[in-house]
Design a protein around this motif. Structure first.
Motif, PDB file in Angstrom:
ATOM      1  N   ASP A  70       0.824  -1.207   0.000  1.00 23.66           N
ATOM      2  CA  ASP A  70       0.000   0.000   0.000  1.00 23.66           C
ATOM      3  C   ASP A  70       0.864   1.265   0.000  1.00 23.66           C
ATOM      4  N   ASP A 104      -5.220  -4.418  -8.569  1.00 21.42           N
ATOM      5  CA  ASP A 104      -5.149  -2.961  -8.653  1.00 21.42           C
ATOM      6  C   ASP A 104      -3.739  -2.448  -8.882  1.00 21.42           C
ATOM      7  N   GLN A 246      -6.972   7.331   0.529  1.00 19.75           N
ATOM      8  CA  GLN A 246      -6.410   6.031   0.900  1.00 19.75           C
ATOM      9  C   GLN A 246      -6.298   5.902   2.419  1.00 19.75           C
ATOM     10  N   VAL A 249      -9.823   5.340   3.832  1.00 21.77           N
ATOM     11  CA  VAL A 249     -10.309   3.978   3.633  1.00 21.77           C
ATOM     12  C   VAL A 249      -9.608   3.023   4.598  1.00 21.77           C
ATOM     13  N   GLU A 253     -11.387   0.724   7.459  1.00 24.77           N
ATOM     14  CA  GLU A 253     -11.175  -0.722   7.578  1.00 24.77           C
ATOM     15  C   GLU A 253     -10.668  -1.088   8.970  1.00 24.77           C
ATOM     16  N   SER A 272     -16.943   2.072  -0.830  1.00 27.88           N
ATOM     17  CA  SER A 272     -15.719   2.849  -1.052  1.00 27.88           C
ATOM     18  C   SER A 272     -14.753   2.093  -1.955  1.00 27.88           C
ATOM     19  N   ARG A 273     -14.568   0.794  -1.676  1.00 27.72           N
ATOM     20  CA  ARG A 273     -13.648  -0.001  -2.486  1.00 27.72           C
ATOM     21  C   ARG A 273     -14.104  -0.056  -3.943  1.00 27.72           C
ATOM     22  N   GLU A 278     -11.548  -1.057  -6.682  1.00 25.43           N
ATOM     23  CA  GLU A 278     -10.880  -2.178  -6.022  1.00 25.43           C
ATOM     24  C   GLU A 278     -11.896  -3.291  -5.743  1.00 25.43           C
ATOM     25  N   SER A 279     -12.360  -3.931  -6.813  1.00 23.83           N
ATOM     26  CA  SER A 279     -13.433  -4.912  -6.662  1.00 23.83           C
ATOM     27  C   SER A 279     -12.998  -6.142  -5.863  1.00 23.83           C
ATOM     28  N   ARG A 281     -10.880  -6.220  -3.405  1.00 23.85           N
ATOM     29  CA  ARG A 281     -10.852  -5.858  -1.987  1.00 23.85           C
ATOM     30  C   ARG A 281     -12.264  -5.638  -1.454  1.00 23.85           C
ATOM     31  N   ALA A 282     -13.173  -5.225  -2.325  1.00 20.31           N
ATOM     32  CA  ALA A 282     -14.580  -5.139  -1.917  1.00 20.31           C
ATOM     33  C   ALA A 282     -15.120  -6.530  -1.629  1.00 20.31           C
TER      34      ALA A 282
END
Length: 310
Positions: A70, A104, A246, A249, A253, A272-273, A278-279, A281-282
């Motif tokens: 990240d 991503d 970032q 988010v 989390e 948000s994801r 960021e599918s 991570r969703a």
């Protein structure tokens, strides 16, 4: 910055901020009952979560956490926004060394390579990156967009437009890339004499799921920070806005990990994801939410379906 892009950034800040408020409200309400005089301020009046970070601060984070993908992703985003595309590509490439299973980062690397290229609109390495991202997560929006670009460059204009329409149908309204995607479809259609106006008008994007009773957190209007806070956020350079989002988010989390029983908070994290593209991570957030709240599985899956989370 173009007004449409500024609007989408502002909407994203509102969305993530709303999620943080929603999660914070549970613990805040418990303390308010115990001591109403000391807890009179609304959480919505607090400063924006996540301190905006400049490029030097982000670079320092990669030195302090060299194995954190990240951190490299944030550095790549900051360098990309500053127009330093080759450096952004190097940062993203470092990120893939530690998180090779994240779509991503691969798609971000491909985009940076496209922008850094002086002699090819679709370098072979970038195309390989987009294909890796799509293999990991077939729904990754950036990979899908650029794979359609490659198809257009190869001369298959109708096929590319079809792929972009498929992406638009999976795009939540207000996502940062929505307006650019629509413009791309319009421009490629015009250049190649392909009618797209009626299809654009008729396209159906994700809508509230009928199983969600009493309204949907996934599609509800977004509350958010006050006008002064939004002016502060809007005044930041694009890379600092991205870093702030970032951080927000990540903060959302972390709060959910500490308070996993907050179902609405998990839905806002998924939202948000997905807005960030960021599918995968969703989807991970959905799994964590269901594991923590098995009694709310039906609602969580219905809200996830409304967002296009699988």
């Amino acid at each position: 910055m173009e007004p449409a892009k500024q609007k989408s950034r502002t909407g994203l800040i509102l969305l993530v901020f709303a999620g943080l408020i929603l999660v914070a409200a549970v613990s805040w309400a418990a303390f308010r009952g115990a001591d109403s005089e000391k807890n009179t301020a609304s959480p919505a009046a607090s400063p924006l979560p996540g301190q905006p970070a400049n490029l030097a601060t982000i670079e320092e984070r990669t030195r302090a956490e060299p194995g954190n993908p990240d951190a490299w992703l944030a550095l790549g985003q900051a360098q990309f926004d500053a127009g330093r595309f080759a450096e952004a590509a190097r940062a993203y490439e470092r990120g893939t060394a530690f998180a090779g299973g994240r779509a991503d980062i691969w798609s971000a690397l491909g985009e940076a390579r496209v922008m850094a290229s002086a002699d090819s609109p679709m370098p072979a390495a970038a195309l390989a990156d987009f294909r890796k991202a799509a293999a990991i997560d077939p729904k990754d929006p950036r990979a899908r967009y650029f794979l359609a670009v490659a198809r257009d460059l190869a001369g298959d204009h109708r096929g590319a437009i079809g792929d972009w329409f498929a992406l638009l149908q999976d795009t939540p309204p207000g996502a940062p890339w929505e307006q650019d995607l629509r413009r791309t479809i319009e421009q490629v259609g015009k250049i190649n004499t392909i009618e797209v106006a009626e299809r654009l008008a008729a396209v159906k994007q994700p809508a509230p799921h009928p199983l969600v009773p009493g309204g949907s957190t996934a599609t509800a209007p977004i509350p958010g920070p006050n006008a002064e806070q939004m002016r502060t956020a809007a005044a930041l350079p694009p890379h600092e806005q991205d870093a702030m989002v970032q951080n927000m988010v990540a903060g959302l989390e972390a709060k959910l990990q500490a308070n996993p029983g907050n179902v609405d908070g998990w839905i806002m994290l998924m939202r948000s994801r997905m807005t960030l593209g960021e599918s995968a991570r969703a989807s991970a957030a959905l799994k964590a939410a269901v594991a923590a709240n098995p009694g709310d599985t039906a609602r969580l899956r219905a809200e996830a379906a409304a967002l296009g989370v699988r």
